[in-house]
Design a protein around this motif. Sequence first.
Motif, PDB file in Angstrom:
ATOM      1  N   ILE A  60      39.460  47.443  45.070  1.00 17.21           N
ATOM      2  CA  ILE A  60      40.218  47.374  43.872  1.00 17.21           C
ATOM      3  C   ILE A  60      40.415  46.250  43.098  1.00 17.21           C
ATOM      4  N   GLY A  61      40.636  46.392  41.838  1.00 16.13           N
ATOM      5  CA  GLY A  61      40.608  45.466  40.712  1.00 16.13           C
ATOM      6  C   GLY A  61      41.900  45.800  39.832  1.00 16.13           C
ATOM      7  N   ALA A  62      42.256  44.300  39.196  1.00 14.28           N
ATOM      8  CA  ALA A  62      43.008  44.369  38.120  1.00 14.28           C
ATOM      9  C   ALA A  62      42.389  44.657  36.845  1.00 14.28           C
ATOM     10  N   GLN A  63      43.447  44.878  35.827  1.00 17.65           N
ATOM     11  CA  GLN A  63      42.664  45.127  34.599  1.00 17.65           C
ATOM     12  C   GLN A  63      43.047  43.971  33.676  1.00 17.65           C
ATOM     13  N   ASN A  64      43.694  42.950  33.938  1.00 15.42           N
ATOM     14  CA  ASN A  64      43.877  41.456  33.195  1.00 15.42           C
ATOM     15  C   ASN A  64      44.567  40.430  34.310  1.00 15.42           C
ATOM     16  N   MET A  65      44.510  39.557  33.753  1.00 16.20           N
ATOM     17  CA  MET A  65      45.371  38.424  34.451  1.00 16.20           C
ATOM     18  C   MET A  65      45.530  37.279  33.561  1.00 16.20           C
ATOM     19  N   HIS A  66      46.456  36.200  33.901  1.00 11.41           N
ATOM     20  CA  HIS A  66      46.781  35.183  33.178  1.00 11.41           C
ATOM     21  C   HIS A  66      45.825  33.928  33.670  1.00 11.41           C
ATOM     22  N   TYR A  67      45.542  33.184  32.773  1.00 13.61           N
ATOM     23  CA  TYR A  67      44.814  31.822  33.022  1.00 13.61           C
ATOM     24  C   TYR A  67      45.544  30.751  33.576  1.00 13.61           C
ATOM     25  N   GLU A  68      46.878  30.974  33.525  1.00 16.72           N
ATOM     26  CA  GLU A  68      47.558  29.768  34.200  1.00 16.72           C
ATOM     27  C   GLU A  68      48.097  30.065  35.657  1.00 16.72           C
ATOM     28  N   ASP A  69      48.342  29.152  36.450  1.00 19.37           N
ATOM     29  CA  ASP A  69      48.652  29.319  37.905  1.00 19.37           C
ATOM     30  C   ASP A  69      50.229  29.921  37.905  1.00 19.37           C
ATOM     31  N   LYS A  70      51.029  29.324  36.989  1.00 17.10           N
ATOM     32  CA  LYS A  70      52.561  29.820  36.933  1.00 17.10           C
ATOM     33  C   LYS A  70      52.924  29.276  35.815  1.00 17.10           C
ATOM     34  N   GLY A  71      54.154  29.728  35.312  1.00 15.24           N
ATOM     35  CA  GLY A  71      54.890  29.369  34.005  1.00 15.24           C
ATOM     36  C   GLY A  71      55.803  30.734  33.493  1.00 15.24           C
ATOM     37  N   ALA A  72      56.111  30.035  32.358  1.00 14.90           N
ATOM     38  CA  ALA A  72      57.071  31.085  31.668  1.00 14.90           C
ATOM     39  C   ALA A  72      56.078  31.882  30.552  1.00 14.90           C
ATOM     40  N   PHE A  73      55.478  32.800  31.341  1.00 15.31           N
ATOM     41  CA  PHE A  73      54.617  33.784  30.529  1.00 15.31           C
ATOM     42  C   PHE A  73      55.253  35.243  31.154  1.00 15.31           C
ATOM     43  N   THR A  74      56.482  35.763  30.341  1.00 12.31           N
ATOM     44  CA  THR A  74      56.849  36.912  30.908  1.00 12.31           C
ATOM     45  C   THR A  74      55.918  37.894  30.655  1.00 12.31           C
ATOM     46  N   GLY A  75      55.906  38.876  31.733  1.00  6.94           N
ATOM     47  CA  GLY A  75      54.868  40.154  31.675  1.00  6.94           C
ATOM     48  C   GLY A  75      53.790  39.940  32.231  1.00  6.94           C
ATOM     49  N   GLU A  76      53.293  38.651  32.606  1.00 10.07           N
ATOM     50  CA  GLU A  76      51.870  38.431  33.079  1.00 10.07           C
ATOM     51  C   GLU A  76      52.158  37.959  34.560  1.00 10.07           C
ATOM     52  N   VAL A  77      50.679  38.288  35.100  1.00  4.08           N
ATOM     53  CA  VAL A  77      50.314  37.898  36.485  1.00  4.08           C
ATOM     54  C   VAL A  77      49.250  36.953  36.799  1.00  4.08           C
ATOM     55  N   THR A  78      49.417  36.077  38.022  1.00  2.00           N
ATOM     56  CA  THR A  78      48.332  34.990  38.134  1.00  2.00           C
ATOM     57  C   THR A  78      47.149  35.551  39.049  1.00  2.00           C
ATOM     58  N   ALA A  79      46.169  34.893  38.995  1.00  2.48           N
ATOM     59  CA  ALA A  79      45.165  35.245  40.067  1.00  2.48           C
ATOM     60  C   ALA A  79      45.494  35.298  41.426  1.00  2.48           C
ATOM     61  N   ASP A  80      46.528  34.148  41.725  1.00  2.42           N
ATOM     62  CA  ASP A  80      46.950  34.064  42.961  1.00  2.42           C
ATOM     63  C   ASP A  80      47.898  35.423  43.386  1.00  2.42           C
ATOM     64  N   MET A  81      48.525  35.941  42.611  1.00  2.00           N
ATOM     65  CA  MET A  81      49.213  37.099  42.829  1.00  2.00           C
ATOM     66  C   MET A  81      48.374  38.213  43.107  1.00  2.00           C
ATOM     67  N   LEU A  82      47.394  38.305  42.287  1.00  2.00           N
ATOM     68  CA  LEU A  82      46.252  39.219  42.606  1.00  2.00           C
ATOM     69  C   LEU A  82      45.728  39.252  44.251  1.00  2.00           C
ATOM     70  N   LEU A  83      45.414  37.963  44.268  1.00  2.00           N
ATOM     71  CA  LEU A  83      44.652  37.719  45.617  1.00  2.00           C
ATOM     72  C   LEU A  83      45.737  38.038  46.858  1.00  2.00           C
ATOM     73  N   GLU A  84      46.946  37.574  46.882  1.00  4.30           N
ATOM     74  CA  GLU A  84      47.763  37.784  47.455  1.00  4.30           C
ATOM     75  C   GLU A  84      47.876  39.428  48.071  1.00  4.30           C
ATOM     76  N   ILE A  85      47.646  40.318  47.424  1.00  3.88           N
ATOM     77  CA  ILE A  85      47.861  41.632  47.795  1.00  3.88           C
ATOM     78  C   ILE A  85      46.373  42.320  48.035  1.00  3.88           C
ATOM     79  N   GLY A  86      45.401  41.450  47.947  1.00  4.16           N
ATOM     80  CA  GLY A  86      44.069  41.760  48.386  1.00  4.16           C
ATOM     81  C   GLY A  86      43.065  42.336  47.167  1.00  4.16           C
ATOM     82  N   VAL A  87      43.448  42.124  45.994  1.00 10.97           N
ATOM     83  CA  VAL A  87      42.719  42.548  44.780  1.00 10.97           C
ATOM     84  C   VAL A  87      41.314  41.531  44.898  1.00 10.97           C
ATOM     85  N   THR A  88      40.158  42.155  44.423  1.00 12.31           N
ATOM     86  CA  THR A  88      38.941  41.432  44.700  1.00 12.31           C
ATOM     87  C   THR A  88      38.314  41.059  43.175  1.00 12.31           C
TER      88      THR A  88
END
Length: 248
Positions: A60-88
């Motif tokens: 299972i993959g995502a269609q996009n992600m942000h390049y920062e680890d966290k921050g004020a980027f409304t509507g975005e998700v991070t790599a760590d958020m994807l990894l936390e739920i098992g996305v590869t």
Amino acid sequence: MRLPMIAGNWKMHKSIKEGVAFVEAIKSDVADTDVEVLICAPYTLLQSLVKAAEGTNVKIGAQNMHYEDKGAFTGEVTADMLLEIGVTHVIIGHSERRQYYNETDETVNLKTLKALAKGLVPVVCVGETLEQREASETKAICKSQVEKAFSGISGDAAKTVVVAYEPIWAIGTGKTASSQDANDVIAYIREVLTALYGDEISEEIRIQYGGSVKPANVAEIMNESDIDGALVGGASLEPDSFVQLVNF
């Protein structure tokens, strides 16, 4: 020998219930395939799809992600958020992201670097518009996009990247490059990667084709020498169609 990948990009389609039913419908029919099977779904489906795909060969993959680890980027998700739920895996730089959401070669590179640093497999999209194709700029555009996407990426990391050649004029239009044309461009992209990393590494990098791939043409496309899979939109939305694509 490169392992082919058939990837479905669901774009903005399906509820959680529909997505889980899809995985249940295909999992036994794709279990013995000789290709890597990937579904890239909207964020809201990802966790449920990961659970539904447990114990199967469906990734299972995502269609996009942000390049920062966290921050004020409304509507975005991070790599760590994807990894936390098992996305590869994660698609980066799809033409629709470039066209509608201001994705640039620079952000494609930043996202690719971040995905690799976190252990996600990036599926990096490149490709020309119809105007660029008619101006005979296909190779120049692909060369520039590939070189910029791989900027700062080591050879070892580059081997894990999947490149998807998606001529923009063929996405969702019903038009498709001929299998020979697609193969020629993909072979050229491999030449660009060879110039960057040498033969040994470039021969390990998988390069898919995307652009109105469907059951009727997937076998012809996959029989070409340099095409290592397909990134499929509309034809990946129905279980029967997707199974046919995987088992080409």
